[in-house]
Motif scaffolding. Structure first.
Motif, PDB file in Angstrom:
ATOM      1  N   PRO A 109       1.269  -0.892  -0.292  1.00  0.00           N
ATOM      2  CA  PRO A 109       0.044  -0.318   0.246  1.00  0.00           C
ATOM      3  C   PRO A 109       0.797   1.520  -0.299  1.00  0.00           C
ATOM      4  CG  PRO A 109      -1.331  -1.598   1.871  1.00  0.00           C
ATOM      5  CD  PRO A 109       0.192  -2.298   1.077  1.00  0.00           C
ATOM      6  N   GLY A 110       0.481   2.402  -0.882  1.00  0.00           N
ATOM      7  CA  GLY A 110       1.333   3.867  -0.951  1.00  0.00           C
ATOM      8  C   GLY A 110       2.217   3.995  -2.045  1.00  0.00           C
ATOM      9  N   LEU A 111       2.642   2.167  -2.112  1.00  0.00           N
ATOM     10  CA  LEU A 111       4.197   2.042  -2.925  1.00  0.00           C
ATOM     11  C   LEU A 111       3.496   2.746  -4.341  1.00  0.00           C
ATOM     12  CD1 LEU A 111       7.574   1.199  -2.527  1.00  0.00           C
ATOM     13  CD2 LEU A 111       6.863  -1.076  -3.098  1.00  0.00           C
ATOM     14  N   ALA A 112       2.963   2.395  -4.784  1.00  0.00           N
ATOM     15  CA  ALA A 112       3.360   2.732  -6.313  1.00  0.00           C
ATOM     16  C   ALA A 112       2.826   4.550  -6.590  1.00  0.00           C
ATOM     17  CB  ALA A 112       1.674   1.937  -6.741  1.00  0.00           C
ATOM     18  N   GLU A 113       2.007   5.063  -5.982  1.00  0.00           N
ATOM     19  CA  GLU A 113       2.146   6.848  -5.478  1.00  0.00           C
ATOM     20  C   GLU A 113       3.571   7.178  -4.924  1.00  0.00           C
ATOM     21  OE1 GLU A 113      -0.003   5.016  -3.787  1.00  0.00           O
ATOM     22  OE2 GLU A 113      -1.799   5.208  -4.269  1.00  0.00           O
ATOM     23  N   LEU A 114       3.825   6.341  -4.822  1.00  0.00           N
ATOM     24  CA  LEU A 114       5.415   7.158  -4.553  1.00  0.00           C
ATOM     25  C   LEU A 114       6.575   6.823  -5.236  1.00  0.00           C
ATOM     26  CD1 LEU A 114       5.787   5.766  -0.295  1.00  0.00           C
ATOM     27  CD2 LEU A 114       4.922   7.654  -1.128  1.00  0.00           C
ATOM     28  N   SER A 139       4.873  16.535   1.389  1.00  0.00           N
ATOM     29  CA  SER A 139       4.214  16.771   0.379  1.00  0.00           C
ATOM     30  C   SER A 139       3.586  17.712   0.957  1.00  0.00           C
ATOM     31  CB  SER A 139       4.143  15.756   0.173  1.00  0.00           C
ATOM     32  OG  SER A 139       3.612  16.227  -0.837  1.00  0.00           O
ATOM     33  N   ASP A 140       2.867  18.574  -0.214  1.00  0.00           N
ATOM     34  CA  ASP A 140       1.938  19.544  -0.021  1.00  0.00           C
ATOM     35  C   ASP A 140       1.056  19.121  -0.849  1.00  0.00           C
ATOM     36  OD1 ASP A 140       3.566  21.564   0.923  1.00  0.00           O
ATOM     37  OD2 ASP A 140       4.186  22.634  -0.876  1.00  0.00           O
ATOM     38  N   ASP A 141       1.557  17.832  -1.596  1.00  0.00           N
ATOM     39  CA  ASP A 141      -0.453  17.115  -2.408  1.00  0.00           C
ATOM     40  C   ASP A 141      -0.859  15.724  -1.173  1.00  0.00           C
ATOM     41  OD1 ASP A 141      -1.070  14.943  -3.829  1.00  0.00           O
ATOM     42  OD2 ASP A 141       0.637  14.878  -5.408  1.00  0.00           O
ATOM     43  N   PRO A 142      -2.054  15.823  -0.701  1.00  0.00           N
ATOM     44  CA  PRO A 142      -2.612  15.571  -0.014  1.00  0.00           C
ATOM     45  C   PRO A 142      -2.495  13.837  -0.828  1.00  0.00           C
ATOM     46  CG  PRO A 142      -3.833  17.532  -0.908  1.00  0.00           C
ATOM     47  CD  PRO A 142      -2.449  17.151  -1.919  1.00  0.00           C
ATOM     48  N   ALA A 147      -0.352   8.818   0.750  1.00  0.00           N
ATOM     49  CA  ALA A 147       0.292   7.243   0.185  1.00  0.00           C
ATOM     50  C   ALA A 147       1.449   7.073   1.069  1.00  0.00           C
ATOM     51  CB  ALA A 147       0.991   7.388  -0.330  1.00  0.00           C
ATOM     52  N   VAL A 148       1.748   7.743   1.948  1.00  0.00           N
ATOM     53  CA  VAL A 148       3.090   7.849   2.878  1.00  0.00           C
ATOM     54  C   VAL A 148       2.963   6.751   4.028  1.00  0.00           C
ATOM     55  CG1 VAL A 148       4.301   9.245   4.054  1.00  0.00           C
ATOM     56  CG2 VAL A 148       4.449  10.274   1.613  1.00  0.00           C
ATOM     57  N   HIS A 149       0.989   6.893   4.459  1.00  0.00           N
ATOM     58  CA  HIS A 149       0.561   6.942   5.826  1.00  0.00           C
ATOM     59  C   HIS A 149       0.648   5.896   5.330  1.00  0.00           C
ATOM     60  CE1 HIS A 149      -0.498  11.171   7.012  1.00  0.00           C
ATOM     61  NE2 HIS A 149       0.417  11.003   6.789  1.00  0.00           N
ATOM     62  N   ARG A 150       0.089   5.334   3.732  1.00  0.00           N
ATOM     63  CA  ARG A 150      -0.621   3.879   4.021  1.00  0.00           C
ATOM     64  C   ARG A 150       0.457   3.381   4.352  1.00  0.00           C
ATOM     65  NH1 ARG A 150      -3.836   6.180   0.048  1.00  0.00           N
ATOM     66  NH2 ARG A 150      -2.073   4.889  -1.409  1.00  0.00           N
ATOM     67  N   TRP A 151       1.515   3.901   3.663  1.00  0.00           N
ATOM     68  CA  TRP A 151       2.931   2.834   3.182  1.00  0.00           C
ATOM     69  C   TRP A 151       3.443   2.483   4.685  1.00  0.00           C
ATOM     70  CZ3 TRP A 151       8.681   5.162   3.328  1.00  0.00           C
ATOM     71  CH2 TRP A 151       9.547   4.347   2.645  1.00  0.00           C
ATOM     72  N   PHE A 152       3.280   3.587   5.803  1.00  0.00           N
ATOM     73  CA  PHE A 152       3.595   3.660   7.265  1.00  0.00           C
ATOM     74  C   PHE A 152       3.104   3.007   7.894  1.00  0.00           C
ATOM     75  CE2 PHE A 152       5.717   7.509   8.449  1.00  0.00           C
ATOM     76  CZ  PHE A 152       7.113   7.411   7.673  1.00  0.00           C
ATOM     77  N   ASP A 153       1.352   2.476   7.296  1.00  0.00           N
ATOM     78  CA  ASP A 153       0.757   1.250   8.219  1.00  0.00           C
ATOM     79  C   ASP A 153       0.942  -0.520   7.879  1.00  0.00           C
ATOM     80  OD1 ASP A 153      -0.483   3.345   9.284  1.00  0.00           O
ATOM     81  OD2 ASP A 153      -2.665   2.896   8.332  1.00  0.00           O
ATOM     82  N   ALA A 154       1.499  -0.381   6.440  1.00  0.00           N
ATOM     83  CA  ALA A 154       1.667  -1.190   6.379  1.00  0.00           C
ATOM     84  C   ALA A 154       3.478  -1.675   6.396  1.00  0.00           C
ATOM     85  CB  ALA A 154       1.997  -1.255   3.895  1.00  0.00           C
ATOM     86  N   GLN A 155       3.772  -1.165   6.608  1.00  0.00           N
ATOM     87  CA  GLN A 155       5.458  -1.841   7.399  1.00  0.00           C
ATOM     88  C   GLN A 155       5.010  -2.251   9.019  1.00  0.00           C
ATOM     89  OE1 GLN A 155       8.700   0.283   5.791  1.00  0.00           O
ATOM     90  NE2 GLN A 155       7.689   1.674   5.041  1.00  0.00           N
ATOM     91  N   LEU A 156       4.562  -1.209   9.494  1.00  0.00           N
ATOM     92  CA  LEU A 156       3.818  -1.485  11.645  1.00  0.00           C
ATOM     93  C   LEU A 156       3.195  -2.817  11.199  1.00  0.00           C
ATOM     94  CD1 LEU A 156       2.533   2.418  12.130  1.00  0.00           C
ATOM     95  CD2 LEU A 156       4.845   0.531  13.049  1.00  0.00           C
ATOM     96  N   ALA A 157       2.638  -3.424  10.348  1.00  0.00           N
ATOM     97  CA  ALA A 157       1.728  -4.078  10.033  1.00  0.00           C
ATOM     98  C   ALA A 157       2.849  -5.139  10.021  1.00  0.00           C
ATOM     99  CB  ALA A 157       0.526  -4.409   8.736  1.00  0.00           C
TER     100      ALA A 157
END
Length: 178
Positions: A109-114, A139-142, A147-157
């Motif tokens: 999650p989030g990786l493709a957008e990053l 980033s200024d882009d919501p 995407a960073v937040h989803r990427w962090f959640d995936a790593q935490l999990a």
């Protein structure tokens, strides 16, 4: 009982109205997936996952990823953390997220957008810490922030006990042994 429930509802409403920050624990992957990620991580990351801790703190503009030693006297692990985070921060700044893809898979999650962020829209900054290092994503882009937040959640999990969520507003408290 009804009076107690009313008080609870009233308190809940006050908390929501004040917008107090809450930390929602990430869903943990299966033990088999955590073990698989640990094995893949050992192939990509030069430091010892059991001697270090990943800390992921979401911010309003992105997030902060820290890797710190569990034993502050472990100079060798600190050196390895800094080498690795220097390397990947430079890669991430160029849109190269191949290391996380090798560990977590291309569909993380989030990786493709990053990976597909337009140049200059995702800022990646490396910083040394006394007990390791961190990478700050902004980033200024919501959509990129999400995407960073989803990427962090995936790593935490998927990193299981080797990762933990950070504290709101980027504050860090001393770590506790697992």
């Amino acid at each position: 009982m009804q009076r107690r429930n009313r008080k609870l509802w009233a308190f809940s409403g006050i908390v929501l109205a004040l917008g107090l920050p809450t930390v929602v624990p990430a869903q943990t992957a299966s033990p088999e997936r955590v073990e698989e990620i640990s094995k893949r991580g050992a192939e990509v990351m030069p430091f010892d996952l059991k001697q270090t801790q990943h800390v992921f703190t979401k911010t309003e503009t992105g997030g902060v990823q820290q890797v710190v030693v569990r034993d502050p006297a472990n100079a060798e692990q600190i050196k390895l953390i800094r080498q690795h985070l220097t390397k990947i921060s430079e890669e991430f700044a160029r849109g190269d997220f191949s290391d996380p893809a090798r560990i977590h898979g291309e569909n993380m999650p989030g990786l493709a957008e990053l990976k597909n962020a337009q140049p200059g829209t995702l800022h990646v900054e490396y910083r040394e810490l006394p007990n390791g290092a961190e990478i700050v994503y902004s980033s200024d882009d919501p959509a990129l922030i999400a995407a960073v937040h989803r990427w962090f959640d995936a790593q935490l999990a998927e990193h299981g006990p080797d990762a933990m969520p950070g504290h709101p507003h980027g504050t860090m408290h001393p770590m506790h042994d697992n």
